[in-house]
Design an enzyme around this catalytic site. Structure first.
Site, PDB file in Angstrom:
ATOM      1  N   ASP A 126     -10.326  -8.382  14.756  1.00 19.33           N
ATOM      2  CA  ASP A 126      -9.617  -7.111  14.910  1.00 19.33           C
ATOM      3  C   ASP A 126      -9.809  -6.559  16.323  1.00 19.33           C
ATOM      4  OD1 ASP A 126      -8.136  -4.882  14.048  1.00 19.33           O
ATOM      5  OD2 ASP A 126      -9.949  -3.800  13.455  1.00 19.33           O
ATOM      6  N   GLY A 137     -10.772   5.895  13.141  1.00 22.86           N
ATOM      7  CA  GLY A 137     -11.936   6.743  12.995  1.00 22.86           C
ATOM      8  C   GLY A 137     -11.752   7.835  11.964  1.00 22.86           C
ATOM      9  N   GLY A 172      -5.727   2.496  11.210  1.00 22.03           N
ATOM     10  CA  GLY A 172      -6.149   3.856  10.913  1.00 22.03           C
ATOM     11  C   GLY A 172      -5.869   4.265   9.486  1.00 22.03           C
ATOM     12  N   ALA A 209     -11.607   0.731   7.988  1.00 17.24           N
ATOM     13  CA  ALA A 209     -12.968   0.511   8.481  1.00 17.24           C
ATOM     14  C   ALA A 209     -13.859   1.702   8.145  1.00 17.24           C
ATOM     15  CB  ALA A 209     -12.959   0.246   9.986  1.00 17.24           C
TER      16      ALA A 209
END
Length: 294
Positions: free
Chosen positions: A82, A179, A209, A232
């Site tokens: 990634d 994030g 995202g 993530a």
């Protein structure tokens, strides 16, 4: 079974669903994610970002672990690098047997993005490895990125980009960011732009995202043509929360018990995500020639 990401996403594109791409940093996350996929008869993509692979030895250590678990699985599993940005990272991943690599040159000029992506595609395809690229820019949620139109993927440029690079999947910017978003914030996605991109490209599209994007946004994105959703931050938080819950339940819990808790937490999280994206019941072992349950 270990397969290319292209084989997974081409089917998802044809049948209008999306596949979870979960960033994993240890064996417990990998085992939990693949176990969830097996129970839900779903393909799954295991990936690691360059920021999570803090040295090349780590990349060399974890790749065989993922590959061994994937080969024993009775659903398709892809191993993806990634956000690779450096040529040497891409080459190392290809040599280690990653079945897909992402080249992220989206922060560079359009011309440089095309040049770097085309180079990686040429090398990867020669080794039977597929490639994801990015056009537009998916920024950082805590910096307020991803909310301005000038970062979004341009439709006409995207058509040209795919033609010039030959990439197998394209990450598009439509309003999400990487994030953790500020508390209470849910991104507003440009679904009209997504529809235009899908109509023009007719290929697997990727949403980066996914963490914090909201279930309604995710379902609409899949309906609009997204075939891969990257997760993530939320996955890491789930694993952390599972360990903390185990310690609260049993302050004397040992390391093995904490590992097992993290694996179980990730497994439950992935199973839920699979249903949101619609990849459940798309594959059974008997359907191994087609890669799907039609």
């Amino acid at each position: 079974m270990l397969v290319t990401m292209k084989s997974i996403l081409d089917h998802a594109n044809k049948h209008n669903y999306a596949v979870m791409a979960i960033n994993c940093i240890n064996m417990e996350m990998v085992r939990g994610a693949i176990a969830a996929a097996e129970e839900e008869h779903s393909p799954i993509i295991i990936q690691m970002g360059i920021g999570q692979i803090n040295n090349h030895a780590h990349m060399e250590d974890i790749a065989p672990i993922v590959q061994n678990i994937a080969r024993r699985a009775n659903v398709p599993v892809a191993l993806n690098l990634d956000h690779g940005g450096k040529w040497e990272d891409e080459v190392r991943a290809m040599k280690l047997g990653y079945t897909n690599v992402m080249i992220d040159a989206s922060a560079l000029s359009y011309e440089e993005n095309v040049s770097r992506t085309a180079l990686v595609v040429t090398a990867a395809h020669a080794m039977g490895i597929s490639v994801e690229a990015e056009l537009g820019h998916v920024g950082q949620a805590d910096a307020g990125d991803g909310r301005t139109d000038d970062m979004y993927t341009n439709v006409e440029q995207a058509v040209e980009f795919v033609q010039e690079t030959g990439c197998d999947a394209l990450a598009v910017a439509i309003g999400t960011a990487h994030g953790q978003y500020p508390e209470g914030y849910v991104p507003k996605l440009d679904f009209d732009r997504l529809a235009e991109l899908k109509a023009a490209l007719q290929m697997p599209l990727v949403l980066h995202g996914g963490s914090g994007a909201g279930e309604e946004n995710l379902r609409r994105a899949v309906a609009g043509g997204i075939n891969k959703v990257n997760v993530a931050t939320d996955a890491f938080q789930v694993a952390k929360d599972a360990v903390l819950a185990k310690l609260e339940e049993n302050p004397k819990a040992n390391y093995m018990q904490m590992e097992m808790a993290a694996e179980a937490g990730v497994k439950a999280f992935v199973k839920d995500y699979i249903h949101v994206l619609g990849s459940n019941d798309r594959y059974t072992f008997e359907d191994k020639d087609t890669g799907s349950k039609e």
